[in-house]
Design a protein around this motif. Structure first.
Motif, short mmCIF file in Angstrom:
data_model
loop_
_atom_site.label_atom_id
_atom_site.label_comp_id
_atom_site.label_asym_id
_atom_site.label_seq_id
_atom_site.Cartn_x
_atom_site.Cartn_y
_atom_site.Cartn_z
N GLN A 120 0.80 -1.22 0.00
CA GLN A 120 0.00 0.00 0.00
C GLN A 120 0.83 1.27 0.00
O GLN A 120 0.35 2.34 -0.37
CB GLN A 120 -0.91 0.04 1.24
CG GLN A 120 -1.94 -1.07 1.33
CD GLN A 120 -2.66 -1.03 2.67
OE1 GLN A 120 -2.04 -1.15 3.74
NE2 GLN A 120 -3.96 -0.85 2.64
N MET A 121 2.09 1.17 0.43
CA MET A 121 2.84 2.38 0.76
C MET A 121 3.12 3.26 -0.45
O MET A 121 3.03 4.49 -0.36
CB MET A 121 4.12 2.03 1.50
CG MET A 121 5.10 1.16 0.75
SD MET A 121 6.50 0.60 1.79
CE MET A 121 7.10 2.12 2.47
N GLU A 122 3.44 2.69 -1.61
CA GLU A 122 3.76 3.54 -2.76
C GLU A 122 2.52 4.25 -3.27
O GLU A 122 2.59 5.40 -3.70
CB GLU A 122 4.42 2.73 -3.87
CG GLU A 122 5.00 3.60 -4.96
CD GLU A 122 6.03 2.89 -5.82
OE1 GLU A 122 6.82 3.59 -6.48
OE2 GLU A 122 6.05 1.64 -5.82
N GLU A 123 1.38 3.58 -3.18
CA GLU A 123 0.14 4.23 -3.57
C GLU A 123 -0.17 5.40 -2.64
O GLU A 123 -0.66 6.44 -3.07
CB GLU A 123 -1.01 3.22 -3.56
CG GLU A 123 -2.33 3.79 -4.05
CD GLU A 123 -3.42 2.74 -4.13
OE1 GLU A 123 -4.60 3.12 -4.20
OE2 GLU A 123 -3.10 1.54 -4.12
N ARG A 124 0.12 5.22 -1.34
CA ARG A 124 -0.14 6.27 -0.35
C ARG A 124 0.82 7.46 -0.54
O ARG A 124 0.41 8.61 -0.43
CB ARG A 124 -0.02 5.69 1.06
CG ARG A 124 -0.57 6.60 2.16
CD ARG A 124 -2.06 6.84 2.03
NE ARG A 124 -2.83 5.61 2.12
CZ ARG A 124 -3.39 5.15 3.24
NH1 ARG A 124 -3.26 5.82 4.36
NH2 ARG A 124 -4.11 4.04 3.23
N LEU A 125 2.09 7.18 -0.81
CA LEU A 125 3.07 8.26 -0.99
C LEU A 125 3.01 8.85 -2.40
O LEU A 125 3.41 9.99 -2.61
CB LEU A 125 4.49 7.74 -0.72
CG LEU A 125 4.82 7.32 0.71
CD1 LEU A 125 6.22 6.73 0.78
CD2 LEU A 125 4.68 8.49 1.67
N THR B 107 4.88 -3.22 8.33
CA THR B 107 3.85 -2.18 8.39
C THR B 107 4.46 -0.92 8.97
O THR B 107 5.43 -0.97 9.73
CB THR B 107 2.64 -2.60 9.25
OG1 THR B 107 3.09 -2.99 10.56
CG2 THR B 107 1.88 -3.74 8.62
N ARG B 108 3.86 0.22 8.62
CA ARG B 108 4.28 1.51 9.15
C ARG B 108 3.06 2.42 9.15
O ARG B 108 1.97 2.04 8.70
CB ARG B 108 5.42 2.14 8.33
CG ARG B 108 5.04 2.74 7.01
CD ARG B 108 4.84 1.77 5.89
NE ARG B 108 6.11 1.10 5.62
CZ ARG B 108 6.19 -0.17 5.25
NH1 ARG B 108 5.06 -0.89 5.09
NH2 ARG B 108 7.33 -0.76 4.99
N TYR B 109 3.23 3.65 9.64
CA TYR B 109 2.11 4.57 9.79
C TYR B 109 2.42 5.90 9.09
O TYR B 109 3.53 6.42 9.19
CB TYR B 109 1.81 4.84 11.27
CG TYR B 109 1.30 3.61 12.00
CD1 TYR B 109 -0.07 3.43 12.21
CD2 TYR B 109 2.17 2.63 12.43
CE1 TYR B 109 -0.54 2.29 12.85
CE2 TYR B 109 1.71 1.49 13.08
CZ TYR B 109 0.35 1.33 13.28
OH TYR B 109 -0.12 0.20 13.91
#
Length: 378
Positions: free
Chosen positions: A22-27, A49-51
């Protein structure tokens, strides 16, 4: 001199945990393309996981000062309110602005009356510097309590739009518009969050933690900058600050993105960490490595874990594996906030007992600083 105790601990991690997919979509995707370095970095750091203080629609949900304010309010209840705080000491490597200071902004959100504030600058060690300021203030009798924090809101420095102008500039120059690895690397390492300690001159609460001592060491006199933001590194190793560049180059060079000299990191981060531990145990010769019940090393990547252990073993400062406590894979690297957040988790395991010794160890790769503290469970 007064004794100083950590009597309450809290953390605040924004929104839901973000997994690796999910992280690249979020950033955001840079130039609409998947990062070539992401999977390599994630495979090595083993963060699961991270926040991020970013919602599903890409909107910012908290700034750094707000994250810190949330963590502080979780320390408080009817018996200790925000208005009872005498000193507010807040460390971060990612302040929301250059001025006012981070602690001033946190205080502005708390609205808890007149208090002394302190804002140590730096990266990961700024959280420990904030703690040491509160520790010394109470130890000297200046204050009876202090709230100390470590926090980061790094996600806003890693969003794809930070690099948009640089990529467009590279296209105009007919260069391949690929983000340099020293900038891409940290996009997959850092996380948002905040932690807070209440320090008091009395052992209040259940199993308070006495701060026995705190030591800090810098190797900036012999090693050039390794992690940096707000400037660019020249071929001779010196940093040229943003203020010496024309304003049109600030975006073209992504000067305000966080960058990491990965080669310099791998050459020095472990050797200087162990050198620091040797100095610490030589200075405090009443405590031995085998006396440490829990070792809490702030490591940015599990890639370093085995090598760190071997280096400690070879240097005579081995702390057995079973005594290590790390939560990097679950919460990510929260920089200045990491040591607060991992200690909060350890305390809440319910495993601590009176007499346990806890060693906190925090490295900072910006120009290789290290901070170490010994706690005793009371």
């Amino acid at each position: 001199m007064k004794d100083v105790y950590i009597t309450r601990i809290s953390k605040f991690l924004p929104n839901d945990p973000i997994d690796n997919d999910q992280m690249e979509e979020r950033l955001g995707f840079i130039d609409g393309k998947v990062s070539k370095g992401r999977r390599i970095v994630l495979r090595n750091n083993q963060i699961k996981t991270r926040y991020y203080a970013i919602d599903n629609d890409g909107n910012i949900t908290h700034n750094n000062a707000q994250l810190t304010k949330e963590a502080i309010e979780l320390l408080c209840d009817e018996s200790f309110t925000a208005e009872n705080i005498e000193l507010l000491s807040c460390g971060t490597g990612s302040p929301d602005q250059i001025l006012p200071s981070h602690a001033a902004m946190v205080h502005g959100f708390l609205k808890n009356g007149n208090v002394e504030i302190n804002s140590p600058s730096g990266a990961c060690c700024s959280g420990m510097s904030a703690l040491k300021f509160g520790y010394l203030a109470i130890k000297s009798g200046q204050n009876t309590n202090a709230v100390c924090t470590g926090s980061e809101r790094a996600s806003s420095w890693m969003k794809s739009d930070v690099f948009k102008n640089e990529i467009e500039h590279l296209k105009k120059l007919e260069e391949t518009p690929i983000l340099a690895f020293n900038k891409d690397f940290l996009r997959w390492m850092l996380s948002d969050g905040a932690g807070a300690f209440l320090l008091e001159d009395q052992p209040n609460g259940n199993l308070p933690l006495k701060i026995e001592w705190m030591d800090a060491y810098s190797y900036a006199y012999e090693i050039e900058a390794c992690m940096y933001a707000g400037g660019d590194k020249l071929e001779n190793g010196e940093l040229k600050p943003w203020s010496e560049y024309p304003s049109e180059e600030w975006a073209q060079k992504s000067l305000f993105a966080i960058k990491q000299d990965v080669k310099l990191l791998s050459e020095n981060i472990l050797t200087k960490a162990v050198e620091t531990l040797v100095k610490v145990f030589e200075k405090h010769d009443d405590i031995k490595p085998e006396d440490i019940t829990y070792y809490l090393p702030h490591i940015s990547s599990y890639y370093f874990k085995d090598d760190l252990y071997e280096a400690m073993k070879n240097s005579g400062v081995e702390i057995p594996w079973e005594n290590w406590f790390i939560n990097l894979s679950k919460v990510g690297n929260v920089g200045a906030g990491s040591i607060y957040i991992v200690l909060e988790e350890l305390v809440n395991t319910g495993k601590l007992k009176k007499g346990d010794k806890i060693l906190l160890s925090v490295p900072e790769s910006s120009r290789f600083s290290y901070s170490v503290a010994l706690l005793t469970v009371c």
